[in-house]
Design an enzyme around this catalytic site. Structure first.
Site, PDB file in Angstrom:
ATOM      1  N   MET A   1      13.175   5.810 -20.536  1.00  0.00           N
ATOM      2  CA  MET A   1      14.110   5.866 -19.975  1.00  0.00           C
ATOM      3  C   MET A   1      13.657   6.446 -18.368  1.00  0.00           C
ATOM      4  O   MET A   1      14.239   7.085 -17.743  1.00  0.00           O
ATOM      5  CB  MET A   1      15.085   6.879 -20.049  1.00  0.00           C
ATOM      6  CG  MET A   1      15.908   6.306 -21.587  1.00  0.00           C
ATOM      7  SD  MET A   1      17.693   6.882 -21.629  1.00  0.00           S
ATOM      8  CE  MET A   1      16.998   8.634 -21.821  1.00  0.00           C
ATOM      9  N   GLY A   2      12.131   6.237 -18.252  1.00  0.00           N
ATOM     10  CA  GLY A   2      11.419   6.689 -17.022  1.00  0.00           C
ATOM     11  C   GLY A   2      11.169   8.112 -16.870  1.00  0.00           C
ATOM     12  O   GLY A   2      11.447   8.958 -18.117  1.00  0.00           O
TER      13      GLY A   2
ATOM     14  N   LEU B   1       8.212   9.390 -16.573  1.00  0.00           N
ATOM     15  CA  LEU B   1       7.191   9.225 -17.441  1.00  0.00           C
ATOM     16  C   LEU B   1       6.164  10.551 -17.308  1.00  0.00           C
ATOM     17  O   LEU B   1       5.891  11.070 -16.364  1.00  0.00           O
ATOM     18  CB  LEU B   1       6.312   8.007 -17.235  1.00  0.00           C
ATOM     19  CG  LEU B   1       7.275   6.672 -17.242  1.00  0.00           C
ATOM     20  CD1 LEU B   1       6.218   5.358 -16.997  1.00  0.00           C
ATOM     21  CD2 LEU B   1       7.922   6.373 -18.590  1.00  0.00           C
TER      22      LEU B   1
ATOM     23  N   HIS C   1       4.961   9.710 -23.000  1.00  0.00           N
ATOM     24  CA  HIS C   1       5.122   8.299 -22.824  1.00  0.00           C
ATOM     25  C   HIS C   1       3.583   7.513 -22.497  1.00  0.00           C
ATOM     26  O   HIS C   1       3.817   6.583 -23.269  1.00  0.00           O
ATOM     27  CB  HIS C   1       5.913   7.961 -21.593  1.00  0.00           C
ATOM     28  CG  HIS C   1       7.232   8.512 -21.446  1.00  0.00           C
ATOM     29  ND1 HIS C   1       7.645   9.512 -20.593  1.00  0.00           N
ATOM     30  CD2 HIS C   1       8.367   8.016 -22.089  1.00  0.00           C
ATOM     31  CE1 HIS C   1       9.074   9.986 -20.827  1.00  0.00           C
ATOM     32  NE2 HIS C   1       9.437   8.828 -21.723  1.00  0.00           N
TER      33      HIS C   1
ATOM     34  N   ARG D   1      13.586  15.853 -19.992  1.00  0.00           N
ATOM     35  CA  ARG D   1      14.473  16.821 -19.510  1.00  0.00           C
ATOM     36  C   ARG D   1      13.761  18.211 -19.418  1.00  0.00           C
ATOM     37  O   ARG D   1      14.461  19.032 -19.000  1.00  0.00           O
ATOM     38  CB  ARG D   1      15.451  16.966 -20.618  1.00  0.00           C
ATOM     39  CG  ARG D   1      16.273  15.758 -20.854  1.00  0.00           C
ATOM     40  CD  ARG D   1      17.687  16.012 -21.982  1.00  0.00           C
ATOM     41  NE  ARG D   1      18.617  15.061 -21.647  1.00  0.00           N
ATOM     42  CZ  ARG D   1      18.721  13.920 -22.278  1.00  0.00           C
ATOM     43  NH1 ARG D   1      17.849  13.695 -23.516  1.00  0.00           N
ATOM     44  NH2 ARG D   1      19.807  12.998 -22.021  1.00  0.00           N
TER      45      ARG D   1
HETATM   46  P1  AMP Z   1      12.532   8.364 -23.460  1.00  0.00           P
HETATM   47  O1  AMP Z   1      12.093   8.042 -22.371  1.00  0.00           O
HETATM   48  O2  AMP Z   1      12.965   9.947 -23.561  1.00  0.00           O
HETATM   49  O3  AMP Z   1      13.697   7.485 -23.976  1.00  0.00           O
HETATM   50  O4  AMP Z   1      11.339   8.257 -24.513  1.00  0.00           O
HETATM   51  C1  AMP Z   1      10.649   6.992 -24.640  1.00  0.00           C
HETATM   52  C2  AMP Z   1       9.729   6.962 -25.712  1.00  0.00           C
HETATM   53  O5  AMP Z   1       8.910   7.877 -25.634  1.00  0.00           O
HETATM   54  C3  AMP Z   1      10.564   7.237 -27.099  1.00  0.00           C
HETATM   55  O6  AMP Z   1      10.024   6.489 -28.226  1.00  0.00           O
HETATM   56  C4  AMP Z   1      10.396   8.682 -27.419  1.00  0.00           C
HETATM   57  O7  AMP Z   1      10.328   9.112 -28.732  1.00  0.00           O
HETATM   58  C5  AMP Z   1       8.951   8.754 -26.806  1.00  0.00           C
HETATM   59  N1  AMP Z   1       8.568  10.267 -26.330  1.00  0.00           N
HETATM   60  C6  AMP Z   1       9.214  10.976 -25.723  1.00  0.00           C
HETATM   61  N2  AMP Z   1       8.557  12.169 -25.491  1.00  0.00           N
HETATM   62  C7  AMP Z   1       7.386  12.110 -26.396  1.00  0.00           C
HETATM   63  C8  AMP Z   1       6.262  12.994 -26.719  1.00  0.00           C
HETATM   64  N3  AMP Z   1       6.606  14.339 -26.257  1.00  0.00           N
HETATM   65  N4  AMP Z   1       5.421  12.789 -27.448  1.00  0.00           N
HETATM   66  C9  AMP Z   1       5.427  11.271 -27.917  1.00  0.00           C
HETATM   67  N5  AMP Z   1       6.568  10.552 -27.677  1.00  0.00           N
HETATM   68  C10 AMP Z   1       7.568  10.818 -26.832  1.00  0.00           C
END
Ligand code: AMP
Length: 275
Positions: free
Chosen positions: A28-29, A31, A35, A185
């Site tokens: 969802m960006g 980054l 990510h 967040r």
């Molecule tokens: P999001 O942008 O929050 O939807 O996350 C995209 C992907 O990144 C999802 O598969 C999340 O589980 C992964 N992700 C987010 N935060 C972390 C983190 N701290 N460590 C590993 N993967 C993450």
């Protein structure tokens, strides 16, 4: 690197990918290093790499932070470029959805406990968009963080239940130097809240210590974790489940996930530990 904003542009861009393996990382960006760790792993393990950046409205509930969700398009594009991404897919809502859509639903039990109980309908929207994105990307391998443990379990189940030809690759949680799990967040956290946000990872460290000392009783572990979580503004749940997300009475080494969700200041944070 090609930036595709429409399905046509994405399909056109995919024509230039001649290899056999496509790694895909949906995001969802906004980054961050979490990510980036997925991007790096996907880059290493595949001939091609596609990343999507889409703040999916259908997985946000009424009153959640959809409009305020951090958006950092230019920085994200730069990160993708540096990470060796071949295609960034950045659609808008109209590209992804029409008005009266066929939907898939999260499973009745696993989709409606923990995150699914606190955010009813969240996983329906999440699965809907991930299904679309997995098809659109033609991914052979798709990378998801263990940070969103229940999401990962449900996507794995969707791929199995719908006989989808893609391998789901779970990736380790990336944390800051103090232990806070990285999250888009986290930008909402003020300085003092950052300290208090550490209570989530500290509660998981506390659980690790107890288990290493031989304590396997789930109620005792949860009670000790709640003491550490006292610094959070509101704890939504502390749960100890097996890898199937069934509640446990005793920790099973090699088959347990300990999960916490709590509010600290503005954001609602989640974290977990796989034992
Ligand atoms: P999001 O942008 O929050 O939807 O996350 C995209 C992907 O990144 C999802 O598969 C999340 O589980 C992964 N992700 C987010 N935060 C972390 C983190 N701290 N460590 C590993 N993967 C993450």
């Amino acid at each position: 690197m090609i930036i595709a904003k429409t399905i046509e542009a994405l399909n056109e861009a995919k024509k230039s990918l001649k290899g056999n393996t496509i790694g895909f990382v949906p995001t969802m960006g906004a980054l961050h290093q979490g990510h980036l760790s997925l991007l790096q792993r996907a880059r290493e393990e595949n001939e091609h790499l596609i990343v999507s950046i889409f703040v999916n409205p259908t997985q946000f509930l009424e009153g959640e932070d959809l409009d305020a969700y951090p958006r950092k398009e230019a920085a994200d594009i730069e990160i993708c470029e540096r990470a060796g991404v071949d295609i960034v897919f950045m659609p808008n809502n109209d590209v992804m959805y029409e008005e009266d859509e066929l939907c898939i639903g999260a499973p009745a039990v696993r989709g409606y406990i923990l995150e699914g109980e606190k955010r009813p309908g969240h996983f329906d929207g999440m699965l809907q968009v991930v299904m679309k994105l997995l098809h659109l990307s033609s991914a052979t391998h798709a990378y998801f963080g263990k940070k969103d443990a229940q999401q990962l379990a449900l996507i794995t189940q969707m791929v199995k239940n719908y006989f989808m030809d893609v391998q789901i690759v779970p990736c380790e949680i990336v944390r800051d130097e103090k232990g806070l799990a990285l999250s888009s967040r986290n930008v909402y956290l003020k300085d003092d809240e950052k300290e208090r946000a550490l209570s989530l990872s500290d509660s998981l460290k506390c659980a690790t210590k107890l288990v290493m000392a031989g304590e396997l009783d789930v109620e005792i572990i949860k009670k000790e974790m709640l003491k550490v979580l006292d610094k959070a503004d509101k704890v939504e749940y502390v749960a100890i489940v097996n890898r199937e997300f069934k509640a446990l009475k005793q920790v099973e080494i090699g088959n347990t996930i300990i999960l916490v969700a709590a509010w600290v200041g503005k954001p609602r944070l989640i974290d977990n530990l796989w034992i």
